[in-house]
Design a protein around this motif. Structure first.
Motif, PDB file in Angstrom:
ATOM      1  N   ALA A 227      85.162  57.059  11.367  1.00  0.00           N
ATOM      2  CA  ALA A 227      85.201  55.978  10.377  1.00  0.00           C
ATOM      3  C   ALA A 227      86.209  56.282   9.276  1.00  0.00           C
ATOM      4  O   ALA A 227      86.969  55.404   8.843  1.00  0.00           O
ATOM      5  CB  ALA A 227      83.817  55.755   9.786  1.00  0.00           C
ATOM      6  N   ALA A 228      86.234  57.533   8.824  1.00  0.00           N
ATOM      7  CA  ALA A 228      87.186  57.913   7.776  1.00  0.00           C
ATOM      8  C   ALA A 228      88.618  57.809   8.273  1.00  0.00           C
ATOM      9  O   ALA A 228      89.523  57.361   7.546  1.00  0.00           O
ATOM     10  CB  ALA A 228      86.890  59.333   7.311  1.00  0.00           C
ATOM     11  N   ILE A 229      88.852  58.213   9.507  1.00  0.00           N
ATOM     12  CA  ILE A 229      90.199  58.134  10.077  1.00  0.00           C
ATOM     13  C   ILE A 229      90.644  56.686  10.203  1.00  0.00           C
ATOM     14  O   ILE A 229      91.767  56.325   9.870  1.00  0.00           O
ATOM     15  CB  ILE A 229      90.221  58.831  11.446  1.00  0.00           C
ATOM     16  CG1 ILE A 229      90.038  60.338  11.258  1.00  0.00           C
ATOM     17  CG2 ILE A 229      91.522  58.563  12.190  1.00  0.00           C
ATOM     18  CD1 ILE A 229      89.693  61.075  12.523  1.00  0.00           C
TER      19      ILE A 229
ATOM     20  N   ASP B 263      98.840  45.853  13.604  1.00  0.00           N
ATOM     21  CA  ASP B 263      98.613  44.874  14.663  1.00  0.00           C
ATOM     22  C   ASP B 263      98.505  45.543  16.034  1.00  0.00           C
ATOM     23  O   ASP B 263      98.167  44.905  17.018  1.00  0.00           O
ATOM     24  CB  ASP B 263      99.708  43.797  14.678  1.00  0.00           C
ATOM     25  CG  ASP B 263     101.103  44.377  14.615  1.00  0.00           C
ATOM     26  OD1 ASP B 263     101.354  45.417  15.227  1.00  0.00           O
ATOM     27  OD2 ASP B 263     101.959  43.779  13.926  1.00  0.00           O
ATOM     28  N   HIS B 264      98.813  46.850  16.077  1.00  0.00           N
ATOM     29  CA  HIS B 264      98.667  47.624  17.313  1.00  0.00           C
ATOM     30  C   HIS B 264      98.027  48.973  16.984  1.00  0.00           C
ATOM     31  O   HIS B 264      98.461  49.656  16.059  1.00  0.00           O
ATOM     32  CB  HIS B 264     100.021  47.854  17.993  1.00  0.00           C
ATOM     33  CG  HIS B 264     100.568  46.623  18.640  1.00  0.00           C
ATOM     34  ND1 HIS B 264     101.078  45.565  17.912  1.00  0.00           N
ATOM     35  CD2 HIS B 264     100.683  46.273  19.950  1.00  0.00           C
ATOM     36  CE1 HIS B 264     101.479  44.617  18.747  1.00  0.00           C
ATOM     37  NE2 HIS B 264     101.244  45.026  19.982  1.00  0.00           N
ATOM     38  N   VAL B 265      96.996  49.330  17.747  1.00  0.00           N
ATOM     39  CA  VAL B 265      96.324  50.616  17.589  1.00  0.00           C
ATOM     40  C   VAL B 265      96.452  51.370  18.909  1.00  0.00           C
ATOM     41  O   VAL B 265      95.994  50.894  19.955  1.00  0.00           O
ATOM     42  CB  VAL B 265      94.838  50.439  17.222  1.00  0.00           C
ATOM     43  CG1 VAL B 265      94.149  51.801  17.126  1.00  0.00           C
ATOM     44  CG2 VAL B 265      94.690  49.674  15.913  1.00  0.00           C
ATOM     45  N   LEU B 266      97.097  52.536  18.873  1.00  0.00           N
ATOM     46  CA  LEU B 266      97.297  53.362  20.062  1.00  0.00           C
ATOM     47  C   LEU B 266      96.293  54.510  20.030  1.00  0.00           C
ATOM     48  O   LEU B 266      96.080  55.130  18.983  1.00  0.00           O
ATOM     49  CB  LEU B 266      98.718  53.920  20.102  1.00  0.00           C
ATOM     50  CG  LEU B 266      99.853  52.954  19.735  1.00  0.00           C
ATOM     51  CD1 LEU B 266     101.200  53.654  19.851  1.00  0.00           C
ATOM     52  CD2 LEU B 266      99.800  51.701  20.593  1.00  0.00           C
TER      53      LEU B 266
ATOM     54  N   GLY C 281      84.387  50.559  16.682  1.00  0.00           N
ATOM     55  CA  GLY C 281      84.286  50.804  15.245  1.00  0.00           C
ATOM     56  C   GLY C 281      85.301  50.001  14.463  1.00  0.00           C
ATOM     57  O   GLY C 281      84.997  49.447  13.395  1.00  0.00           O
ATOM     58  N   THR C 282      86.503  49.920  14.986  1.00  0.00           N
ATOM     59  CA  THR C 282      87.550  49.124  14.336  1.00  0.00           C
ATOM     60  C   THR C 282      87.178  47.646  14.313  1.00  0.00           C
ATOM     61  O   THR C 282      87.273  46.973  13.278  1.00  0.00           O
ATOM     62  CB  THR C 282      88.889  49.299  15.076  1.00  0.00           C
ATOM     63  OG1 THR C 282      89.229  50.684  15.094  1.00  0.00           O
ATOM     64  CG2 THR C 282      89.993  48.520  14.396  1.00  0.00           C
ATOM     65  N   MET C 283      86.727  47.132  15.467  1.00  0.00           N
ATOM     66  CA  MET C 283      86.385  45.706  15.562  1.00  0.00           C
ATOM     67  C   MET C 283      85.263  45.332  14.599  1.00  0.00           C
ATOM     68  O   MET C 283      85.330  44.307  13.899  1.00  0.00           O
ATOM     69  CB  MET C 283      85.970  45.381  16.995  1.00  0.00           C
ATOM     70  CG  MET C 283      87.087  45.474  18.014  1.00  0.00           C
ATOM     71  SD  MET C 283      88.275  44.125  17.870  1.00  0.00           S
ATOM     72  CE  MET C 283      87.257  42.736  18.337  1.00  0.00           C
TER      73      MET C 283
ATOM     74  N   THR D 185      93.922  39.839  11.529  1.00  0.00           N
ATOM     75  CA  THR D 185      94.324  39.404  12.859  1.00  0.00           C
ATOM     76  C   THR D 185      93.875  40.419  13.909  1.00  0.00           C
ATOM     77  O   THR D 185      93.916  41.626  13.679  1.00  0.00           O
ATOM     78  CB  THR D 185      95.857  39.256  12.923  1.00  0.00           C
ATOM     79  OG1 THR D 185      96.262  38.325  11.919  1.00  0.00           O
ATOM     80  CG2 THR D 185      96.309  38.763  14.280  1.00  0.00           C
ATOM     81  N   GLN D 186      93.421  39.910  15.050  1.00  0.00           N
ATOM     82  CA  GLN D 186      92.968  40.779  16.132  1.00  0.00           C
ATOM     83  C   GLN D 186      94.094  41.730  16.552  1.00  0.00           C
ATOM     84  O   GLN D 186      95.169  41.297  16.946  1.00  0.00           O
ATOM     85  CB  GLN D 186      92.549  39.940  17.335  1.00  0.00           C
ATOM     86  CG  GLN D 186      92.310  40.717  18.623  1.00  0.00           C
ATOM     87  CD  GLN D 186      91.102  41.614  18.536  1.00  0.00           C
ATOM     88  OE1 GLN D 186      90.034  41.184  18.137  1.00  0.00           O
ATOM     89  NE2 GLN D 186      91.260  42.866  18.912  1.00  0.00           N
ATOM     90  N   PRO D 187      93.864  43.065  16.475  1.00  0.00           N
ATOM     91  CA  PRO D 187      94.897  44.000  16.911  1.00  0.00           C
ATOM     92  C   PRO D 187      94.862  44.200  18.425  1.00  0.00           C
ATOM     93  O   PRO D 187      93.863  43.922  19.092  1.00  0.00           O
ATOM     94  CB  PRO D 187      94.502  45.291  16.196  1.00  0.00           C
ATOM     95  CG  PRO D 187      93.014  45.210  16.120  1.00  0.00           C
ATOM     96  CD  PRO D 187      92.684  43.747  15.928  1.00  0.00           C
ATOM     97  N   ARG D 188      95.948  44.698  18.965  1.00  0.00           N
ATOM     98  CA  ARG D 188      95.997  45.088  20.373  1.00  0.00           C
ATOM     99  C   ARG D 188      95.758  46.593  20.466  1.00  0.00           C
ATOM    100  O   ARG D 188      96.367  47.363  19.732  1.00  0.00           O
ATOM    101  CB  ARG D 188      97.353  44.733  20.986  1.00  0.00           C
ATOM    102  CG  ARG D 188      97.483  45.102  22.465  1.00  0.00           C
ATOM    103  CD  ARG D 188      98.824  44.657  23.028  1.00  0.00           C
ATOM    104  NE  ARG D 188      98.926  43.212  22.988  1.00  0.00           N
ATOM    105  CZ  ARG D 188      98.487  42.393  23.936  1.00  0.00           C
ATOM    106  NH1 ARG D 188      97.877  42.894  25.010  1.00  0.00           N
ATOM    107  NH2 ARG D 188      98.621  41.096  23.825  1.00  0.00           N
TER     108      ARG D 188
END
Length: 604
Positions: A365-367, A380-383, A396-398, A409-412
């Motif tokens: 969560a902290a990260i 907009d993008h999470v790798l 967790g992100t959602m 905005t919904q990320p990919r």
């Protein structure tokens, strides 16, 4: 242009991640080792008793000579339909063997012959001298084997699953070990891989023998994803047991630790099915470390080029704080940082087995909070460069972003190969209201490790063996890693010891383009013709050219690894079920000619 050096793969159904169903079928049996065989014998040579008497093989059972009141040879184990495994909490003692459960125990190259009866336990040391495994079994129980004239317990805290070959004498076996984290939290993706190791051993044993009539016994070790446990398992295998070969570990950090600290100094052959860190390529390994999968350098470039093709504006990269995650972050950063500058940020997160689950989630969560940045400026993008923990990172992100007003905005999300098998679970674990929304925004990149035709033939046997569960794509690597190891053993002439250097020295015989063509889909019903073909060529001092379940096994003899294209995986709705995801190959990253590490994305 050829789209791929290996076929692009199959669209596998929702059962893709369910291979765990039949994996440890004996786990509920309690703290005991368990391994039993298919049949007692195939010929009279399998019916030599512990007392040196020659019995005869009659319809799969050893029968005493006329006039003997017994009905089966004392050297032969009870039979069942298939070898059975069980995880145990502690090494089995001789008292526990009274349950009738039998464990596989052997040395890398055990001798054979009749017992002299001279092996006996010293009253003051408890040490039992021996020349044969059967002497140790008789004196101490089925977990013990003869190593360099002394009886040794095959079990340890990490190594608790043993399987005897289906037929033959315990004195004519070669031990092949594995180190795979079959326990949570990785079990959904690693138990199917371990199943494939077991299936390869069973397939070979029921088809043919190694030179000298030896068969393969298997000892499975569980490192629980911990480098410390992996090292302990490796030290037990190479020290007390003197095994010639190990399949695993499966994670890069553990492979590097085990190889450099244990197996290379011990001259033990190590083949990892799935570890991809580019650090492994350049290990000073005396040709003892191999892998049927390509280095991360290719998927890192594929991932970076995919992000650029999607015209990403803000990118957060999360990587597991180990050799795998750090290596991919480093290579992706080299490509994206010059293009995106401050709009590209990378973060490391702790290994999911390093702390209690609640603390790990707090760290995640902290990260994620750091990765998001200021409100309204989320990436907009999470790798994600990791494994099954990607499920918690995505969800967790959602959930956190969904609590904002207005939500961003919904990320990919794009995951690397360690998390590709978990992509369906990412959506399946999400709240019902966001499953359909999330599905098109989850994708992954992974080395091409699946030949459609060969995988289909393999999956039929896998489903029969493991409770009608489909294999996951990565299972192809476990099967191929094990089978090439056994084939390299088969090329060692009868009478010569099976050692790590001898196995490694034969790997070149498996990659001769002018050798006998062997494809792992060459089967006729239950007759595995490809094993017979490879075995016959290798014992005749010929060479082979292997096409495995994962594709062409064109090992680079200098690096001990293969070079393959990269597959882009997506999720598509199951027909008639819009919220049920199906892992599907969508595109391929075609590598430029060697030695290039870059390529071009093409849609399938």
């Amino acid at each position: 242009m050829t789209l791929a050096s290996r076929p692009s793969g199959l669209a596998l159904g929702p059962a893709l991640l369910l291979g765990v169903a039949g994996a440890v079928v004996g786990a509920a049996l309690g703290a005991c080792s368990l391994a039993v065989s298919f049949d007692e014998c195939r010929n009279d040579g399998d019916c030599l008793t512990k007392m040196g008497e020659q019995w005869t093989c009659d319809q799969g059972h050893c029968v005493a000579p006329s006039g003997d009141d017994s009905t089966t040879a004392t050297s032969v184990t009870p039979t069942t339909e298939s070898p059975t495994t069980a995880t145990t909490g502690a090494p089995t003692t001789s008292a526990e063997s009274s349950t009738g459960q039998v464990s596989a125990t052997t040395t890398g190259d055990s001798t054979s012959g009749s017992s002299t009866g001279e092996g006996s336990s010293s009253s003051d040391t408890g040490v039992v001298a021996c020349t044969l495994n059967s002497e140790c079994e008789a004196a101490l129980g089925d977990n013990f084997l003869c190593v360099e004239t002394l009886c040794v317990d095959a079990l340890s805290e990490e190594c608790q699953v043993l399987v005897w070959p289906s037929q033959g004498s315990h004195d004519k076996v070669v031990l092949l070990a594995s180190i795979i984290p079959a326990s949570p939290p990785f079990d959904s993706i690693t138990v199917p891989l371990q199943n494939a190791v077991q299936l390869a051993i069973e397939d070979y044993n029921r088809t043919t023998d190694l030179p000298g009539g030896k068969r393969i016994a298997w000892l499975a070790c569980d490192d629980a994803g911990s480098a410390e446990k992996a090292l302990a398992a490796a030290e037990h295998l190479t020290g007390a047991l003197k095994v010639p070969a190990i399949v695993g570990p499966v994670f890069s950090e553990q492979v590097i630790e085990v190889a450099t600290k244990v197996t290379i100094p011990a001259s033990t052959f190590l083949i990892t099915p799935s570890a991809t860190s580019k650090q492994i390529t350049n290990l000073a390994d005396n040709d003892l470390v191999w892998r049927p999968i390509s280095s991360d350098v290719y998927q890192s470039n594929a991932l970076a080029d995919r992000v650029l093709a999607l015209a990403a504006t803000r990118v957060a990269m999360l990587g597991k704080a180990d050799a795998y995650g750090k290596g991919i972050i480093s290579d992706v950063t080299k490509v994206l940082n010059p293009k995106l500058g401050a709009k590209f940020k990378s973060f490391e997160y702790p290994d999911p087995v390093s702390k209690p689950p609640d603390q790990i989630m707090a760290d995640y969560a902290a990260i994620l909070a750091d990765a998001w940045g200021d409100k309204g400026l989320h990436p907009d993008h999470v790798l994600i460069a990791g494994t099954s923990e990607a499920i918690n990172l995505v969800l967790g992100t959602m959930l956190a972003w969904g609590a904002e007003n207005p939500p961003p905005t919904q990320p990919r999300f794009i995951v690397t190969h360690g998390a590709v098998p978990s992509m369906e679970d990412i959506v399946n674990s999400a709240p019902d209201g966001i499953k359909a929304l999330l599905m098109p925004y989850v994708e992954g990149v992974a080395p091409d490790v699946l030949d459609p035709q060969n995988f289909a033939a393999f999956n039929i046997r896998y489903k029969i063996r493991f409770n009608d569960s489909d294999a996951i794509t990565a299972s192809s690597l476990g099967y191929d890693a094990t089978m090439v190891t056994i084939f390299a053993m088969a090329a060692i002439p009868a009478g010569e010891p099976v050692t790590g250097p001898a196995i490694a020295g034969n790997m070149g015989k498996l990659v001769d383009a002018m050798g006998t063509k062997v494809s792992f889909d060459d089967v006729d019903g239950t007759d595995l013709l490809f094993i017979k073909k490879a075995h016959n060529a290798l014992v005749s001092k010929k060479t082979v050219d292997l096409k495995g379940v994962s594709g062409e096994l064109t090992f680079d003899l200098a690096t001990g690894e293969v070079r393959t294209n990269v597959i882009g995986w997506g999720l598509t709705p199951k027909m008639g079920m819009p919220t049920v995801p199906v892992l599907t190959p969508m595109r391929v990253y075609v590598l430029d000619p060697p030695p290039a590490v870059t390529g071009t994305w093409m849609d399938l």
